[in-house]
Structures are given as C-alpha cells and as structure tokens.
Write an enzyme that holds these catalytic residues in place. Structure first.
Site, PDB file in Angstrom:
ATOM      1  NE  ARG A  26     -14.344 -51.454 -22.132  1.00 11.09           N
ATOM      2  CZ  ARG A  26     -13.676 -50.336 -22.351  1.00 11.09           C
ATOM      3  NH1 ARG A  26     -13.386 -49.945 -23.584  1.00 11.09           N
ATOM      4  NH2 ARG A  26     -13.299 -49.565 -21.329  1.00 11.09           N
ATOM      5  NE  ARG A  46     -13.647 -60.852  -6.729  1.00 11.30           N
ATOM      6  CZ  ARG A  46     -14.443 -59.825  -6.473  1.00 11.30           C
ATOM      7  NH1 ARG A  46     -14.660 -59.459  -5.217  1.00 11.30           N
ATOM      8  NH2 ARG A  46     -15.044 -59.174  -7.451  1.00 11.30           N
ATOM      9  CE1 TYR A  66      -8.535 -61.122  -8.704  1.00 13.72           C
ATOM     10  CE2 TYR A  66      -8.881 -60.004  -6.607  1.00 13.72           C
ATOM     11  CZ  TYR A  66      -9.301 -60.302  -7.878  1.00 13.72           C
ATOM     12  OH  TYR A  66     -10.486 -59.791  -8.351  1.00 13.72           O
ATOM     13  CG  LEU A  82      -7.502 -56.134  -8.829  1.00 15.64           C
ATOM     14  CD1 LEU A  82      -6.753 -56.540  -7.565  1.00 15.64           C
ATOM     15  CD2 LEU A  82      -8.683 -57.061  -9.076  1.00 15.64           C
ATOM     16  CE  LYS A 105      -5.332 -45.042 -16.330  1.00 15.50           C
ATOM     17  NZ  LYS A 105      -6.030 -46.066 -17.182  1.00 15.50           N
ATOM     18  CE1 TYR A 240     -15.706 -40.574 -23.458  1.00 17.12           C
ATOM     19  CE2 TYR A 240     -15.780 -39.280 -25.486  1.00 17.12           C
ATOM     20  CZ  TYR A 240     -15.088 -40.090 -24.599  1.00 17.12           C
ATOM     21  OH  TYR A 240     -13.773 -40.402 -24.850  1.00 17.12           O
TER      22      TYR A 240
END
Length: 332
Positions: A26, A46, A66, A82, A105, A240
């Site tokens: 995105r 994968r 990977y 990941l 992060k 949100y």
C-alpha cells in the site's frame, strides 16, 4: 559475501524487498517508485505467485523464499516489512549476507537483540535503520519549531494515542490489522522525538487477551529529565485514533492524523492559548518517499550511520523497559 556490494548504477541504491506485506504493497513500494535514489530489483515471498504479482506492479525480479533474495548480486540493501517476530532473524541474515537493512518498526522488543544486530552492522560497515516513516513528515518539524519558539511555553506533558479497529477479511471474519507492538511503537517513538531519547518508565500495562488475540491494548507513563511526562495509549481493537498533543505552561498544541498520514492529507495544528483556539494548516508531505531517500542517501553518500543505529537502540531500550514494567504485577 563479507561486505556490502557495489551499486550497479551510480547514484542509485538497488533494493530487494523481503516479504509482500500490506504496508509494502500500500505505501512503501509505490513510494519507492517515486524516489529517484532507489530501484527495486527483487521482491521475495514464500509464494512465487505472490512475488510475481508484486513485481508485475512494482518492478524487479520475483524470488521464491527470503534466503534466495539475500544471495542476489543485484541487491545492495533490503527493505524488511515482515511481522515483528521475524525482524531480528532476517535482519541478522541480511547483514551476514552483506546487505544494508531498512526494517519496519518495531525492530526488536528486547534490547539484547538490538545490541546484537547493531554490533553486526557496525562490524560489517552496513546501515541498519528502523523504518519510522512518520518522523520524515514535515508536520513534526513544524511542531518542533513552534515548541522551540516558545509558542506554548515550557512543555509539561506529551500525550499520544494510536488505535486501529478490527477489519473483516474476505470471509467476513473480524481480524486485527496489526499487532500491539506495531501500534505501540508510534506513540513511544513520538515521545522520544519531543522529550528526548532517555525516558524513564514510571508505569505500563497491557490488557488481557480477547477472542481476537493477545494484548489488545496497552499504555505507558514516561518521565523525562526535564520533569515533563508522557501519557501514551495504544490498541488494536479500537476506534481509529492517531494523534498527539503537547501541553505547555502557556498553551496546548494538538495534531491529528500524526502517524498514518496519506500523502494528500493536509495537516492541521490546533493551538489553544488563553481560552482561544486557532488552526495552522500545513502542506501535505510524502513521508514514505522521504524515508526511502534518507536511507539511500546515507549509503550512497557514505554518511555516518551512527545516528540511525543509536536511535534504534534507544527505541529498543524503551520498548524493553515498557514491556518489563507491564509484566510486573501491580498493587493489590
């Protein structure tokens, strides 16, 4: 490989993407396409079919697995989106393969893991950088400037919250969009931005598990050497919220949509002084594109990597302390 590979084209960093995560699809990959300092040369998954779907949209060579991406000579650096539990393992493997790393992060929940990765990066002369893209949005620099100019006097309290609602998958089942550590990282890092890297944890908590998974919410109370405090709240089963406010001796400043900011979003600062409220409208900004440029420029221009690794260590230190405080039993 025992060291970083050379770039094939002068002035361009060749990046391989380790995983086809939602944030890569995105935000980061479309942003990298607009950053002239980088070229996406490979994308690994994968599932080879998924890797092909991504390279069909964003360019590069699809790679199954990977490990295969880390063996490629056309990859100078790795972007690693990941899940958090895989960050340390694959960062270490990428560094061992001689690749610079931009990792989503939070990089690590334990300081010991961050220390190990930073030591390896420094030993190999490689850049390890945590992808706090929001820090590269100009709205925060404007807030910092107003604070330094004394707009709200001396800072007494920093408050921040980040909450993300449950989402329905293709089958209509409600699921979490992120893990709690991913969401908590934003308010924690924002507190460091305005109160400094050396914060003490006065208290922390996490909520019990629900049917949707462990630890749906948490919070922390931090203190700075200046005497200012930070009150933080975060969750993954919430309406949100994504903002922070700074409360000073002479006023208050509030910023909404501080973290997950669309490129076209027009930020608005709400300033309270003497009972009056006014707004300061700012320009939109492209923080994902900026962070890709900062990462590439540091490598291409052979800048000092120390500020990036020190920031990563400071955040891991704070995250570790918050988790330890939350794990301690509270008063009866």
């Amino acid at each position: 490989m025992n060291g970083p590979v050379r770039t094939q084209r002068a002035g361009v960093l060749r990046i391989g993407v380790l995983g086809c995560a939602d944030i890569a699809e995105r935000r980061m990959l479309p942003s990298m396409a607009r950053q002239p300092l980088v070229e996406v040369t490979a994308i690994a998954s994968r599932s080879l079919a998924k890797a092909r779907a991504f390279t069909g949209r964003f360019g590069g060579t699809p790679v199954a697995g990977y490990a295969g991406l880390l063996e490629r000579d056309d990859v100078d650096a790795v972007y690693l989106p990941l899940p958090p539990e895989l960050h340390v393992e694959w960062t270490l493997r990428a560094l061992e393969a001689g690749k610079h790393v931009l990792c989503e992060k939070p990089f690590a929940a334990r300081l010991a893991d961050a220390d190990k990765a930073v030591s390896l990066a420094r030993e190999r002369g490689l850049l390890l950088m945590e992808s706090f893209m929001f820090l590269h949005h100009s709205q925060h620099a404007r807030v910092r400037q107003l604070l330094d100019d004394g707009l709200i006097g001396e800072l007494r309290l920093f408050g921040s919250e980040f909450g993300i609602p449950l989402r329905r998958d293709a089958a209509g089942t409600l699921r979490r969009a992120s893990t709690l550590p991913e969401v908590a990282a934003y308010p924690l890092r924002a507190a460091q931005l305005f109160l400094g890297p050396h914060l003490r944890v006065a208290g922390a908590h996490v909520s019990p598990a629900t049917a949707h998974g462990p630890a749906p919410a948490g919070g922390a109370l931090l203190t700075a050497a200046s005497g200012a405090t930070a009150q933080l709240a975060y969750g993954v089963e919430h309406a949100y919220r994504s903002g922070y406010d700074l409360w000073g001796s002479q006023g208050r400043l509030r910023l909404e949509r501080a973290f997950s900011t669309p490129d076209e979003h027009v930020p608005v600062l709400h300033v309270e002084q003497g009972g009056a409220v006014r707004e300061i409208r700012l320009a939109p900004d492209t923080h994902f594109t900026h962070i890709a440029g900062v990462f590439a420029r540091a490598i291409l221009d052979r800048e000092d990597f120390t500020p990036h690794t020190e920031a990563l260590l400071a955040h891991a230190r704070l995250t570790d302390a918050v988790e330890q405080a939350a794990a301690r039993p509270g008063p009866l």
